[in-house]
Write a protein that holds these residues in place. Sequence first.
Motif, mmCIF file in Angstrom:
data_model
loop_
_atom_site.group_PDB
_atom_site.id
_atom_site.type_symbol
_atom_site.label_atom_id
_atom_site.label_comp_id
_atom_site.label_asym_id
_atom_site.label_seq_id
_atom_site.Cartn_x
_atom_site.Cartn_y
_atom_site.Cartn_z
ATOM 1 N N LEU A 76 0.735 -1.215 0.001
ATOM 2 C CA LEU A 76 -0.025 0.159 0.006
ATOM 3 C C LEU A 76 0.827 1.230 -0.023
ATOM 4 O O LEU A 76 1.767 1.337 0.800
ATOM 5 C CB LEU A 76 -0.855 0.226 1.218
ATOM 6 C CG LEU A 76 -1.934 1.208 1.080
ATOM 7 C CD1 LEU A 76 -2.782 1.160 0.070
ATOM 8 C CD2 LEU A 76 -2.586 1.161 2.645
ATOM 9 N N HIS A 77 0.732 2.257 -0.818
ATOM 10 C CA HIS A 77 1.483 3.479 -1.046
ATOM 11 C C HIS A 77 0.328 4.540 -0.986
ATOM 12 O O HIS A 77 -0.838 4.385 -0.785
ATOM 13 C CB HIS A 77 2.057 3.533 -2.429
ATOM 14 C CG HIS A 77 3.002 2.206 -2.565
ATOM 15 N ND1 HIS A 77 4.228 2.253 -1.895
ATOM 16 C CD2 HIS A 77 2.796 1.155 -3.171
ATOM 17 C CE1 HIS A 77 4.828 1.112 -2.214
ATOM 18 N NE2 HIS A 77 4.067 0.283 -3.088
ATOM 19 N N VAL A 78 0.928 6.030 -0.941
ATOM 20 C CA VAL A 78 0.188 7.035 -0.881
ATOM 21 C C VAL A 78 -0.746 7.184 -2.044
ATOM 22 O O VAL A 78 -1.723 7.774 -1.982
ATOM 23 C CB VAL A 78 1.197 8.043 -0.589
ATOM 24 C CG1 VAL A 78 0.432 9.543 -0.565
ATOM 25 C CG2 VAL A 78 1.930 8.048 0.752
ATOM 26 N N ALA A 79 -0.224 6.534 -3.046
ATOM 27 C CA ALA A 79 -0.981 6.946 -4.394
ATOM 28 C C ALA A 79 -2.240 5.970 -4.290
ATOM 29 O O ALA A 79 -3.099 6.454 -4.929
ATOM 30 C CB ALA A 79 0.120 6.030 -5.566
ATOM 31 N N ASP A 80 -2.248 4.998 -3.495
ATOM 32 C CA ASP A 80 -3.568 4.373 -3.040
ATOM 33 C C ASP A 80 -4.576 5.511 -2.648
ATOM 34 O O ASP A 80 -5.652 5.228 -3.205
ATOM 35 C CB ASP A 80 -3.450 3.147 -2.494
ATOM 36 C CG ASP A 80 -2.622 1.989 -3.132
ATOM 37 O OD1 ASP A 80 -2.397 2.030 -4.291
ATOM 38 O OD2 ASP A 80 -1.518 1.451 -2.624
ATOM 39 N N PHE B 103 -9.348 9.010 -3.072
ATOM 40 C CA PHE B 103 -9.454 10.382 -2.912
ATOM 41 C C PHE B 103 -10.192 10.852 -4.372
ATOM 42 O O PHE B 103 -11.498 11.493 -4.387
ATOM 43 C CB PHE B 103 -8.399 11.250 -2.672
ATOM 44 C CG PHE B 103 -8.798 12.866 -2.719
ATOM 45 C CD1 PHE B 103 -9.554 13.267 -1.768
ATOM 46 C CD2 PHE B 103 -8.192 13.503 -3.768
ATOM 47 C CE1 PHE B 103 -10.083 14.643 -1.631
ATOM 48 C CE2 PHE B 103 -8.402 14.836 -3.621
ATOM 49 C CZ PHE B 103 -9.595 15.552 -2.908
ATOM 50 N N ARG B 104 -9.698 10.514 -5.216
ATOM 51 C CA ARG B 104 -10.280 10.951 -6.674
ATOM 52 C C ARG B 104 -11.485 10.082 -7.100
ATOM 53 O O ARG B 104 -12.251 10.569 -7.577
ATOM 54 C CB ARG B 104 -9.269 10.583 -7.722
ATOM 55 C CG ARG B 104 -7.992 11.487 -7.588
ATOM 56 C CD ARG B 104 -6.831 11.038 -8.844
ATOM 57 N NE ARG B 104 -5.753 12.053 -8.747
ATOM 58 C CZ ARG B 104 -4.684 11.917 -9.549
ATOM 59 N NH1 ARG B 104 -4.702 10.676 -10.522
ATOM 60 N NH2 ARG B 104 -3.759 12.630 -9.367
ATOM 61 N N LEU C 79 -6.622 11.853 7.577
ATOM 62 C CA LEU C 79 -5.880 10.363 7.458
ATOM 63 C C LEU C 79 -4.279 10.431 7.328
ATOM 64 O O LEU C 79 -3.654 9.562 7.830
ATOM 65 C CB LEU C 79 -6.920 9.554 6.117
ATOM 66 C CG LEU C 79 -8.299 9.329 6.747
ATOM 67 C CD1 LEU C 79 -8.802 8.653 5.398
ATOM 68 C CD2 LEU C 79 -8.147 8.412 7.749
ATOM 69 N N LEU C 80 -4.052 11.292 6.205
ATOM 70 C CA LEU C 80 -2.587 11.401 6.084
ATOM 71 C C LEU C 80 -1.901 11.888 7.134
ATOM 72 O O LEU C 80 -0.784 11.379 7.614
ATOM 73 C CB LEU C 80 -2.322 12.427 4.846
ATOM 74 C CG LEU C 80 -2.934 12.070 3.619
ATOM 75 C CD1 LEU C 80 -2.719 13.120 2.464
ATOM 76 C CD2 LEU C 80 -2.211 10.884 3.081
ATOM 77 N N LEU D 196 -7.243 -4.662 -5.603
ATOM 78 C CA LEU D 196 -7.107 -3.248 -6.318
ATOM 79 C C LEU D 196 -8.313 -2.638 -6.510
ATOM 80 O O LEU D 196 -9.384 -2.965 -6.736
ATOM 81 C CB LEU D 196 -6.222 -3.652 -7.613
ATOM 82 C CG LEU D 196 -5.649 -2.441 -8.378
ATOM 83 C CD1 LEU D 196 -4.705 -1.855 -7.642
ATOM 84 C CD2 LEU D 196 -5.106 -2.957 -9.573
ATOM 85 N N PHE D 197 -8.291 -1.306 -6.310
ATOM 86 C CA PHE D 197 -9.327 -0.374 -6.334
ATOM 87 C C PHE D 197 -10.651 -0.522 -5.514
ATOM 88 O O PHE D 197 -11.673 -0.253 -5.726
ATOM 89 C CB PHE D 197 -9.962 -0.340 -7.843
ATOM 90 C CG PHE D 197 -8.869 0.038 -8.969
ATOM 91 C CD1 PHE D 197 -8.524 -1.064 -9.893
ATOM 92 C CD2 PHE D 197 -8.279 1.174 -9.065
ATOM 93 C CE1 PHE D 197 -7.348 -0.399 -10.772
ATOM 94 C CE2 PHE D 197 -7.459 1.463 -9.938
ATOM 95 C CZ PHE D 197 -7.024 0.526 -10.764
#
Length: 261
Positions: free
Chosen positions: A149-153, A158-159, A221-222, A237-238
Amino acid sequence: MKVTVKLETFEGPLDLLLHLIDQAEVDIYDIPIKDITDQYMEYLGAMQELELEVTSEFLVMAATLLSIKSKMLLPKPPVLDLEFDDYLQDEDYDPRAELVAKLIEYRKYKAIAEHLRDKEAERSLIYTREPEDLTPYTPVLPENPVEGLHVADLVRAFRKALRRMESRSSVARIRKDEISVKDRMFQVVDLLARERGPVFFSRLLEQEASKDSIVVTFLALLELMKVKRITCYQHKLFDDIVIQAREDGTANGFWADEISY
């Protein structure tokens, strides 16, 4: 009733010859062919007296020794002044040369065989055990819930939330920011404490949540992940992101009191 006993003292005629040469302590390159032949014939006579089977190999070697002995006893022909290479080569020819070469080669292979026999005896003293399945003794490593899991997830989640908001028909309202990131952090922590288990990211958003509320929740959350108060992961995924409080519950560096936005 007649009983015949067979004793295999030597493995062959070459083995017997080596024994006689070693016993006489003579140089193998200068064999006293007369003495060795006499001893060899005495051994064959003893075998016949004991009614032991004399193989054809021993008889062939006896004939060879007698032939070499006769050649050694014959006088050498006078030296003639002839210019023939073949004759000069025959002049120095030793009738024992071929037999000596065979004995040296046999001694070499016999030494190798004895070495291998000693190695076999040493190996026979070693007992091995069949391999066992050591899987039950393998340490079980705890599964990392945030592996991969990364920040990009979180950015994709969010998007995804923003796209859902755009598809809804809601009336835009201009209002003052009702909650700060610091307050939202405390709300998330309190919710996790009440639930005593993981919470989906979508549950933190109201049915008619505004863009500001989504942004504040995402920033909260961040910050909570940054201070190591929560962990986030996805089952696939997703999929919806799962938020879970850390078991140690220790902050890293600073806490929400230092958040000013």
